[in-house]
Write a protein that holds these residues in place. Structure first.
Motif, mmCIF file in Angstrom:
data_model
loop_
_atom_site.group_PDB
_atom_site.id
_atom_site.type_symbol
_atom_site.label_atom_id
_atom_site.label_comp_id
_atom_site.label_asym_id
_atom_site.label_seq_id
_atom_site.Cartn_x
_atom_site.Cartn_y
_atom_site.Cartn_z
ATOM 1 N N TYR A 121 -61.668 36.842 20.468
ATOM 2 C CA TYR A 121 -62.832 37.729 20.475
ATOM 3 C C TYR A 121 -63.919 37.193 21.396
ATOM 4 O O TYR A 121 -64.512 37.926 22.212
ATOM 5 C CB TYR A 121 -63.351 37.876 19.042
ATOM 6 N N PHE A 122 -64.210 35.873 21.312
ATOM 7 C CA PHE A 122 -65.308 35.321 22.111
ATOM 8 C C PHE A 122 -64.925 35.149 23.578
ATOM 9 O O PHE A 122 -65.785 35.110 24.457
ATOM 10 C CB PHE A 122 -65.753 33.982 21.519
ATOM 11 N N VAL A 123 -63.629 35.010 23.871
ATOM 12 C CA VAL A 123 -63.220 34.953 25.272
ATOM 13 C C VAL A 123 -63.582 36.270 25.977
ATOM 14 O O VAL A 123 -64.077 36.283 27.117
ATOM 15 C CB VAL A 123 -61.714 34.667 25.383
ATOM 16 N N THR A 124 -63.352 37.374 25.281
ATOM 17 C CA THR A 124 -63.705 38.688 25.866
ATOM 18 C C THR A 124 -65.206 38.811 26.065
ATOM 19 O O THR A 124 -65.688 39.257 27.130
ATOM 20 C CB THR A 124 -63.197 39.810 24.963
ATOM 21 N N SER A 125 -65.974 38.416 25.045
ATOM 22 C CA SER A 125 -67.438 38.508 25.155
ATOM 23 C C SER A 125 -67.962 37.564 26.233
ATOM 24 O O SER A 125 -68.891 37.912 26.992
ATOM 25 C CB SER A 125 -68.084 38.174 23.808
ATOM 26 N N ALA A 126 -67.370 36.352 26.304
ATOM 27 C CA ALA A 126 -67.844 35.388 27.301
ATOM 28 C C ALA A 126 -67.539 35.870 28.715
ATOM 29 O O ALA A 126 -68.313 35.643 29.651
ATOM 30 C CB ALA A 126 -67.187 34.030 27.051
ATOM 31 N N ARG A 127 -66.407 36.543 28.940
ATOM 32 C CA ARG A 127 -66.073 37.054 30.264
ATOM 33 C C ARG A 127 -67.139 38.047 30.726
ATOM 34 O O ARG A 127 -67.599 37.998 31.873
ATOM 35 C CB ARG A 127 -64.707 37.731 30.246
ATOM 36 N N GLN A 128 -67.510 38.948 29.808
ATOM 37 C CA GLN A 128 -68.527 39.945 30.176
ATOM 38 C C GLN A 128 -69.867 39.262 30.444
ATOM 39 O O GLN A 128 -70.607 39.621 31.372
ATOM 40 C CB GLN A 128 -68.672 40.980 29.061
ATOM 41 N N SER A 129 -70.219 38.262 29.620
ATOM 42 C CA SER A 129 -71.513 37.599 29.797
ATOM 43 C C SER A 129 -71.556 36.809 31.102
ATOM 44 O O SER A 129 -72.546 36.856 31.835
ATOM 45 C CB SER A 129 -71.752 36.659 28.605
ATOM 46 N N LEU A 130 -70.454 36.085 31.400
ATOM 47 C CA LEU A 130 -70.419 35.289 32.630
ATOM 48 C C LEU A 130 -70.427 36.200 33.862
ATOM 49 O O LEU A 130 -71.038 35.869 34.903
ATOM 50 C CB LEU A 130 -69.185 34.382 32.633
ATOM 51 N N ARG A 131 -69.746 37.328 33.808
ATOM 52 C CA ARG A 131 -69.714 38.250 34.945
ATOM 53 C C ARG A 131 -71.079 38.881 35.150
ATOM 54 O O ARG A 131 -71.488 39.138 36.293
ATOM 55 C CB ARG A 131 -68.668 39.328 34.742
ATOM 56 N N SER A 132 -71.808 39.169 34.050
ATOM 57 C CA SER A 132 -73.126 39.816 34.184
ATOM 58 C C SER A 132 -74.216 38.800 34.469
ATOM 59 O O SER A 132 -75.333 39.173 34.860
ATOM 60 C CB SER A 132 -73.470 40.581 32.904
ATOM 61 N N GLY A 133 -73.968 37.534 34.227
ATOM 62 C CA GLY A 133 -74.967 36.496 34.461
ATOM 63 C C GLY A 133 -75.988 36.402 33.367
ATOM 64 O O GLY A 133 -77.002 35.699 33.539
ATOM 65 N N SER A 134 -75.761 37.036 32.187
ATOM 66 C CA SER A 134 -76.710 37.003 31.070
ATOM 67 C C SER A 134 -75.983 36.515 29.824
ATOM 68 O O SER A 134 -74.905 37.008 29.481
ATOM 69 C CB SER A 134 -77.307 38.394 30.828
ATOM 70 N N SER A 135 -76.582 35.544 29.138
ATOM 71 C CA SER A 135 -75.970 34.986 27.923
ATOM 72 C C SER A 135 -76.564 35.532 26.647
ATOM 73 O O SER A 135 -76.251 35.044 25.546
ATOM 74 C CB SER A 135 -76.137 33.458 27.924
ATOM 75 N N ALA A 136 -77.414 36.536 26.748
ATOM 76 C CA ALA A 136 -78.123 37.036 25.566
ATOM 77 C C ALA A 136 -77.158 37.590 24.527
ATOM 78 O O ALA A 136 -77.267 37.318 23.313
ATOM 79 C CB ALA A 136 -79.132 38.102 25.983
ATOM 80 N N VAL A 137 -76.169 38.408 24.985
ATOM 81 C CA VAL A 137 -75.239 39.028 24.032
ATOM 82 C C VAL A 137 -74.403 37.973 23.332
ATOM 83 O O VAL A 137 -74.212 37.967 22.114
ATOM 84 C CB VAL A 137 -74.350 40.039 24.759
ATOM 85 N N VAL A 138 -73.900 37.017 24.113
ATOM 86 C CA VAL A 138 -73.049 35.975 23.533
ATOM 87 C C VAL A 138 -73.848 35.111 22.574
ATOM 88 O O VAL A 138 -73.368 34.716 21.501
ATOM 89 C CB VAL A 138 -72.421 35.119 24.636
ATOM 90 N N ASP A 139 -75.115 34.811 22.951
ATOM 91 C CA ASP A 139 -75.947 33.988 22.067
ATOM 92 C C ASP A 139 -76.133 34.651 20.716
ATOM 93 O O ASP A 139 -76.103 33.982 19.664
ATOM 94 C CB ASP A 139 -77.318 33.741 22.724
ATOM 95 N N ALA A 140 -76.317 35.954 20.709
ATOM 96 C CA ALA A 140 -76.504 36.657 19.441
ATOM 97 C C ALA A 140 -75.239 36.594 18.582
ATOM 98 O O ALA A 140 -75.290 36.375 17.361
ATOM 99 C CB ALA A 140 -76.906 38.111 19.716
#
Length: 457
Positions: free
Chosen positions: A46-65
């Motif tokens: 689950y977090f690999v998918t979320s981390a891919r989106q966060s790293l591609r967008s350059g924002s860690s806000a979603v993953v941090d939450a």
């Protein structure tokens, strides 16, 4: 035999139960571990998918939450690393990775996927930290580390172990109970035979064992035992009847003899007074012996005639009574021992046993020899000793001297039945005493009547 049966039954049973319990515990622990690691892998995906989106967008806000929510709700720590190895999201309070976790992160950033957990012992839960690389179009752009608390699976494994241990102990206890009952059932025919033998030893000669119970191998033994008991009862009955008849038939001639002695005494002078009195005493002693014999034949014991007896005086009187008989054989009787030895016992039985021993000593002593007769005390044990100067016996022969019908090879020519010492042994046993035979080969035989003071009560 019971102990052996219990061991034969119980050891395999306990081994089987322990093996099955260990296998069940191992399986339960592995199941708990697999479930735990399956949940970790799901969270990691689950977090690999979320981390891919966060790293591609350059924002860690979603993953941090998401990381914060997982940590608060499930107690699971998640950290996301960028390609340079820096923490992208999920760092809390400046946490420092262990060397093992840092190595896992380095391998993940190089493109290595997480390896499945290996097999471990049931009471151990492997390191709960898993790392997975984050790919984007085939290139590694980061890594995700998931670390879960292992207290819950360890507690579950411990609970399973306790439950299985309780079940195993209960089953072993039940198995022990069943094994003891099984051994008791298997040995019940043998136990009945043993109880019957004990009853016969106590004098219950009519005791028998049912022949229609038990395995076939023991039924034949039971039939043989019952046949043996019948034969023993028949022989003992015949012996008892003979003793009763003999003692009863001897009464009348003995009484007639005593009357004739009294009649003859009236025509004898005063110089015969001592001889007449000795004859009377011997007659009265024979009456007491017959009464004792009757009592033993009727019930195994004579009527209670226990009293205080001076064994030294008793030995002296029997010495005088046998002096003429010994003198005819050229044998001298000599008194020895203490002058007074008081004991509480049956006078008639001790006299009869002593007569049998003196008769044996006089019979086998050479002419011109001396037989010493005396009494003494050693603590609570009183002793009447008869020592002759005969040929003596070896140690092996002395051990058999009190057996019925036993005679040494050197005494075959001497008239006798080999019953004297055996009868003395039986008489003493009826008052709690015993007969001891000691010998030094070529230096005579010493026979001791051992009487425990007050043993026959």
């Amino acid at each position: 035999m019971r102990r052996r049966l219990v061991i034969v039954f119980l050891v395999p049973l306990v081994a089987i139960l322990l093996t099955l319990g260990g296998a069940a515990g191992w399986g339960a622990a592995r199941s708990i571990q697999q479930a735990f690691y399956a949940e970790q892998l799901g969270d990691l995906g689950y977090f690999v998918t979320s981390a891919r989106q966060s790293l591609r967008s350059g924002s860690s806000a979603v993953v941090d939450a998401e990381v914060l929510r997982f940590q608060e709700v499930y107690g699971i720590d998640v950290m996301v690393f960028d390609l340079a190895g820096s923490v992208w999201a999920g760092e809390h309070d400046g946490a420092v990775l262990s060397d093992a976790d840092a190595e896992r992160v380095r391998l993940a950033l190089s493109g290595r996927r997480a390896e499945p957990p290996g097999t471990v012992f049931p009471w151990v839960v492997a390191d709960a930290a898993l790392v997975e690389p984050v790919f984007d179009d085939g290139d590694v752009i980061g890594a995700v580390l998931v670390s879960a608390d292992v207290a819950a699976p360890r507690a579950a494994i411990l609970q399973q172990a306790i439950v299985l241990s309780v079940i195993a102990v209960a089953l072993i206890g039940l198995g022990v109970l069943l094994v003891f009952r099984l051994a008791r059932w298997v040995l019940s025919p043998v136990r009945r035979l043993d109880e019957a033998m004990v009853a016969i030893e106590r004098g219950e000669m009519d005791t028998r064992v049912a022949e229609d119970t038990g395995p076939p191998e023991l039924r034949r033994m039971t039939r043989v035992f019952n046949g043996m008991a019948d034969e023993i009862e028949r022989v003992m009955t015949r012996q008892q009847e003979f003793a009763l008849n003999a003692s009863h038939e001897l009464r009348n001639p003995l009484n007639a003899l005593l009357l004739r002695v009294e009649h003859l005494a009236t025509g004898l002078g005063a110089e015969w007074r001592d001889d007449v009195e000795e004859t009377r005493e011997e007659g009265r002693r024979m009456v007491r012996i017959l009464e004792t014999l009757l009592g033993l034949a009727r019930g195994g014991r004579s009527d209670s005639t226990i009293s205080a007896v001076d064994l030294a005086t008793l030995a002296a009187r029997r010495t005088e009574a046998w002096r003429d008989v010994a003198g005819q054989r050229g044998i001298a009787l000599q008194r020895a021992g203490q002058s007074s030895v008081m004991s509480v016992t049956d006078r008639t039985i001790v006299e009869s046993a002593l007569d049998a021993v003196i008769d044996n000593a006089v019979k086998f002593s050479p002419s011109g020899s001396t037989v010493e007769i005396g009494a003494g005390r050693e603590g609570e044990m009183c002793r009447i000793t008869v020592r002759d100067q005969g040929p003596g016996l070896t140690e092996e022969e002395a051990a058999s001297a009190a057996d019925r019908f036993w005679r040494s090879d050197d005494s075959r020519s001497v008239p006798g039945s080999g019953l004297g010492l055996a009868i003395a042994t039986d008489l003493l046993a009826s008052v709690g005493g015993e007969l001891a035979v000691t010998s030094t080969e070529g230096d005579g035989l010493t026979v001791s009547l051992l009487i425990r003071d007050g043993a026959a009560s």
